[in-house]
Scaffold this active site. Structure first.
Site, PDB file in Angstrom:
ATOM      1  N   ASN A  12     -15.521   6.750   5.195  1.00  0.00           N
ATOM      2  CA  ASN A  12     -14.679   7.025   6.367  1.00  0.00           C
ATOM      3  C   ASN A  12     -14.882   5.851   7.317  1.00  0.00           C
ATOM      4  OD1 ASN A  12     -13.436   7.920   8.654  1.00  0.00           O
ATOM      5  ND2 ASN A  12     -14.604   9.835   8.831  1.00  0.00           N
ATOM      6  N   ARG A  43     -11.119   8.316   3.562  1.00  0.00           N
ATOM      7  CA  ARG A  43     -10.399   9.127   4.543  1.00  0.00           C
ATOM      8  C   ARG A  43      -9.400   8.216   5.264  1.00  0.00           C
ATOM      9  NH1 ARG A  43     -11.907  11.152  10.305  1.00  0.00           N
ATOM     10  NH2 ARG A  43     -10.444  12.862  10.475  1.00  0.00           N
ATOM     11  N   HIS A  63      -6.741  16.740  11.093  1.00  0.00           N
ATOM     12  CA  HIS A  63      -7.835  17.604  10.594  1.00  0.00           C
ATOM     13  C   HIS A  63      -7.409  18.379   9.339  1.00  0.00           C
ATOM     14  CE1 HIS A  63      -9.211  18.142  15.079  1.00  0.00           C
ATOM     15  NE2 HIS A  63      -9.740  17.033  14.556  1.00  0.00           N
ATOM     16  N   HIS A 102     -10.376  24.643  13.804  1.00  0.00           N
ATOM     17  CA  HIS A 102     -11.353  23.549  13.671  1.00  0.00           C
ATOM     18  C   HIS A 102     -11.721  23.113  15.091  1.00  0.00           C
ATOM     19  CE1 HIS A 102     -13.097  19.775  11.915  1.00  0.00           C
ATOM     20  NE2 HIS A 102     -12.909  19.421  13.183  1.00  0.00           N
ATOM     21  N   GLY A 118     -14.276  20.982  17.170  1.00  0.00           N
ATOM     22  CA  GLY A 118     -15.358  20.005  17.292  1.00  0.00           C
ATOM     23  C   GLY A 118     -15.095  19.224  18.561  1.00  0.00           C
ATOM     24  N   ARG A 139     -10.108  15.402  25.523  1.00  0.00           N
ATOM     25  CA  ARG A 139      -8.638  15.351  25.484  1.00  0.00           C
ATOM     26  C   ARG A 139      -8.049  16.594  26.125  1.00  0.00           C
ATOM     27  NH1 ARG A 139      -8.240  14.500  19.142  1.00  0.00           N
ATOM     28  NH2 ARG A 139     -10.307  13.616  19.017  1.00  0.00           N
ATOM     29  N   CYS A 165     -20.150  20.831  24.291  1.00  0.00           N
ATOM     30  CA  CYS A 165     -20.085  22.290  24.472  1.00  0.00           C
ATOM     31  C   CYS A 165     -21.476  22.884  24.722  1.00  0.00           C
ATOM     32  CB  CYS A 165     -19.448  22.894  23.222  1.00  0.00           C
ATOM     33  SG  CYS A 165     -19.146  24.633  23.345  1.00  0.00           S
ATOM     34  N   GLU A 173     -15.496  18.048   4.805  1.00  0.00           N
ATOM     35  CA  GLU A 173     -14.386  17.162   4.464  1.00  0.00           C
ATOM     36  C   GLU A 173     -14.764  16.202   3.346  1.00  0.00           C
ATOM     37  OE1 GLU A 173     -14.354  16.760   8.767  1.00  0.00           O
ATOM     38  OE2 GLU A 173     -12.242  16.238   8.619  1.00  0.00           O
TER      39      GLU A 173
HETATM   40  P1  AMP Z   1     -18.081  17.926  15.765  1.00  0.00           P
HETATM   41  O1  AMP Z   1     -17.074  16.997  16.358  1.00  0.00           O
HETATM   42  O2  AMP Z   1     -17.508  18.838  14.715  1.00  0.00           O
HETATM   43  O3  AMP Z   1     -19.358  17.262  15.332  1.00  0.00           O
HETATM   44  O4  AMP Z   1     -18.521  18.931  16.955  1.00  0.00           O
HETATM   45  C1  AMP Z   1     -19.117  18.484  18.139  1.00  0.00           C
HETATM   46  C2  AMP Z   1     -19.163  19.626  19.134  1.00  0.00           C
HETATM   47  O5  AMP Z   1     -19.904  20.728  18.601  1.00  0.00           O
HETATM   48  C3  AMP Z   1     -19.854  19.260  20.457  1.00  0.00           C
HETATM   49  O6  AMP Z   1     -19.093  19.748  21.543  1.00  0.00           O
HETATM   50  C4  AMP Z   1     -21.170  20.006  20.374  1.00  0.00           C
HETATM   51  O7  AMP Z   1     -21.652  20.360  21.625  1.00  0.00           O
HETATM   52  C5  AMP Z   1     -20.742  21.236  19.612  1.00  0.00           C
HETATM   53  N1  AMP Z   1     -21.917  21.942  19.089  1.00  0.00           N
HETATM   54  C6  AMP Z   1     -22.764  21.540  18.117  1.00  0.00           C
HETATM   55  N2  AMP Z   1     -23.781  22.446  17.992  1.00  0.00           N
HETATM   56  C7  AMP Z   1     -23.564  23.429  18.917  1.00  0.00           C
HETATM   57  C8  AMP Z   1     -24.242  24.645  19.291  1.00  0.00           C
HETATM   58  N3  AMP Z   1     -25.362  25.016  18.693  1.00  0.00           N
HETATM   59  N4  AMP Z   1     -23.711  25.387  20.275  1.00  0.00           N
HETATM   60  C9  AMP Z   1     -22.566  25.012  20.898  1.00  0.00           C
HETATM   61  N5  AMP Z   1     -21.878  23.900  20.582  1.00  0.00           N
HETATM   62  C10 AMP Z   1     -22.363  23.116  19.606  1.00  0.00           C
END
Ligand code: AMP
Length: 396
Positions: A9, A86, A175, A203, A205, A236, A279, A379
Site C-alpha cells: 500500500n 492497493r 473503503h 467502517h 476509523g 474531515r 476518538c 484489507e
Molecule cells: P483506523 O484509521 O482504522 O486505524 O482508526 C483510528 C481511530 O480508531 C482513531 O480515532 C482511534 O482513536 C480509534 N481507536 C482505536 N482504538 C480505540 C479504542 N480502544 N477506543 C476508541 N477508539 C479507538
C-alpha cells in the site's frame, strides 16, 4: 502449497507492506516505511512476532524504501506467488481487481485527476515494485471497485448531467475492500449465502463510511466523489451545505485550496472538539466532563445513526449491522451512543457483549433482534485473496 502474497500500500509519504497467506489470512510479515522524502525517513517491521526498526538515509525515496523492503521480503522463507497493490481510485473502469498491464497503469494515471494525492503514489509504488519483483504477477485492488454496483439514482449528484457525462462527476465511494471483507465475514458468521445477504456496514476509523448492501451488492455508500462526503470523521467534515466553500472563501479571504484543506484536515472530531481527532482521547476527555469532546462524539454518533436509519430504508430488512475500523472495532462508547438512537428500529445492545467486543475480540453484540456484529477488518487479506485468485487464473 505456498499461498504467500506480498501486499503493498504505497501512499504519498509511506509504504505499508506485508506478506499474507491468502489461504489463512495470517500475516507472516508486516511493516511500514514512513516519512519518505523527509530527513526522518524510517522503516519498521515485524516478523514472527519480533519487531525490527531501521532508519533510512535522509530524504530516502520510495525506491530506496522498496529496495529495503525487497531485501526484507527476500530474506523470508518461501517464494511469494504474487504482489497485490492497493489502488485508491479505479473510476468506472475497474469493477474488480485486475492483473496490472501497461493499459491498467495508464488508466490508474488517468484517474489521478480524481485522486491527486493517492493514485500517483500508488502508481509509483507499482512501478518500483515491478522493478523489485520482476518475476511476479502484480495485481491492482481498487478501493472504489466494490461500489461499482451502485445504481445510477444512488451514484449521481443532482447536478447538470453533462458533468457526469463529460467529467465523470459522480459518487464513487471508498473503503470498498474493507466493506467487502466484513460483508463476506458477516455472511459466514450469520450462515447466510453471500448473494442473499442484506447488510449495513460501518467502517469507522480516521476516515469513516457506511455502506448499504442488498443481496450481496453495494447499493449505496456515504463517501462520494472524494473521501470527504458523509459521516463526521477524524479531521474531515462529511456532509455540509455545498454553498459553504465559496461563501467561506469570500468571508475569510482564503483560497479554495485553503478551504479544501480546512474541510479535510481541520474539521470533523478535531474541528468540533478543538482538541483531537483521536476518538480514544476524546472519550477520555468526555468522561472527565469536557463539553467540546462530548459534543464532537455526539455529532459523530448522530450523523452515523441518521445514515444507518436511511440505509435501513434502502437495504432493509437487514440481516445484520456491522461495525469495523479502529473506532468500530474498539469503541463501545460510540456503539452504545449510536445504537441508543436506533433502539426503536429493532437494535438492542447487550452491554456486556459490547464491552467484550474490543481489542481484537469480535462477535454479535446484540441482545435480541437484528444482529450487530463487530468484525475486525482485514484489507490486506482481501488484497491477498484477490491476488491469489488472479495469479492462479492467469497461470502465472
Ligand atoms: P483506523 O484509521 O482504522 O486505524 O482508526 C483510528 C481511530 O480508531 C482513531 O480515532 C482511534 O482513536 C480509534 N481507536 C482505536 N482504538 C480505540 C479504542 N480502544 N477506543 C476508541 N477508539 C479507538
Amino acid at each position: 502449497m505456498n499461498q504467500n502474497v506480498i501486499v503493498l500500500n504505497c501512499g504519498s509519504s509511506s509504504v505499508k507492506f506485508a506478506i499474507v497467506d491468502a489461504q489463512s489470512g495470517h500475516a507472516n510479515l508486516t511493516g511500514l516505511a514512513e516519512n519518505m522524502g523527509s530527513h526522518d525517513a524510517r522503516l519498521s517491521y515485524k516478523v514472527a512476532g519480533e519487531k525490527h526498526a531501521l532508519s533510512l538515509p535522509s530524504g530516502a525515496s520510495h525506491q530506496v524504501a522498496l529496495a529495503e523492503i525487497q531485501r526484507i521480503i527476500k530474506a523470508q522463507p518461501g517464494e511469494p506467488i504474487g504482489v497485490g497493490h492497493r489502488v485508491v481510485h479505479g473510476g468506472e473502469k475497474f469493477k474488480e481487481a485486475v492483473v496490472i498491464t501497461q493499459e491498467v497503469k495508464q488508466a490508474i494515471a488517468h484517474h489521478a485527476i480524481m485522486a491527486p494525492l493517492h493514485n500517483p503514489a500508488n502508481l509509483m509504488g507499482i512501478e518500483s515494485a515491478e522493478q523489485a519483483f520482476p518475476g511476479l504477477t502484480h495485481v491492482a485492488v481498487f478501493d472504489t471497485a466494490f461500489f461499482q454496483t451502485m445504481p445510477e439514482h444512488a451514484y449521481l449528484y443532482a447536478l447538470p448531467k453533462s458533468l457526469y457525462r463529460d467529467h465523470g462527476i459522480r459518487r464513487y465511494g471508498f473503503h470498498g475492500t474493507s466493506h467487502q471483507y466484513v460483508s463476506e465475514v458477516a455472511s459466514d458468521t450469520l450462515n447466510i449465502p453471500y448473494e442473499n445477504i442484506n447488510l449495513i456496514t460501518a467502517h469507522l476509523g480516521n476516515g469513516c463510511s457506511v455502506a448499504a448492501i442488498k443481496q450481496g451488492q453495494a447499493i449505496d455508500t456515504s463517501l462520494g466523489f472524494t473521501p470527504l462526503e458523509g459521516l463526521v470523521m477524524g479531521t474531515r467534515c462529511g456532509d455540509i451545505d455545498p454553498s459553504l466553500p465559496s461563501i467561506l472563501s469570500k468571508q475569510l479571504n482564503k483560497s479554495m485550496d485553503e478551504i479544501d484543506s480546512m474541510l479535510n484536515k481541520a474539521s470533523g472530531l478535531l474541528g468540533i472538539s478543538e482538541d483531537s481527532n483521536d476518538c480514544r482521547t476524546l472519550e477520555e476527555a468526555a468522561l472527565e466532563g469536557d463539553a467540546n469532546a462530548q459534543l464532537a462524539l455526539q455529532m459523530f454518533c448522530y450523523r452515523l445513526a441518521k445514515y444507518i436509519g436511511s440505509y435501513l430504508v434502502v437495504a432493509g430488512p437487514i440481516d445484520g449491522l456491522v461495525f469495523t475500523g479502529g473506532i468500530g472495532e474498539n469503541s463501545s462508547y460510540i456503539r452504545t451512543t449510536t445504537l441508543a438512537m436506533l433502539a426503536h428500529l429493532g437494535f438492542t445492545l447487550d452491554e456486556n457483549k459490547n464491552l467484550d467486543a474490543r481489542f481484537g475480540n469480535s462477535g454479535n453484540i446484540s441482545a435480541e433482534g437484528t444482529p450487530i456484529l463487530v468484525i475486525p477488518t482485514n484489507e490486506e487479506w482481501m488484497i491477498a485473496k484477490d491476488t491469489q485468485r488472479l495469479t492462479s487464473s492467469t497461470g502465472a
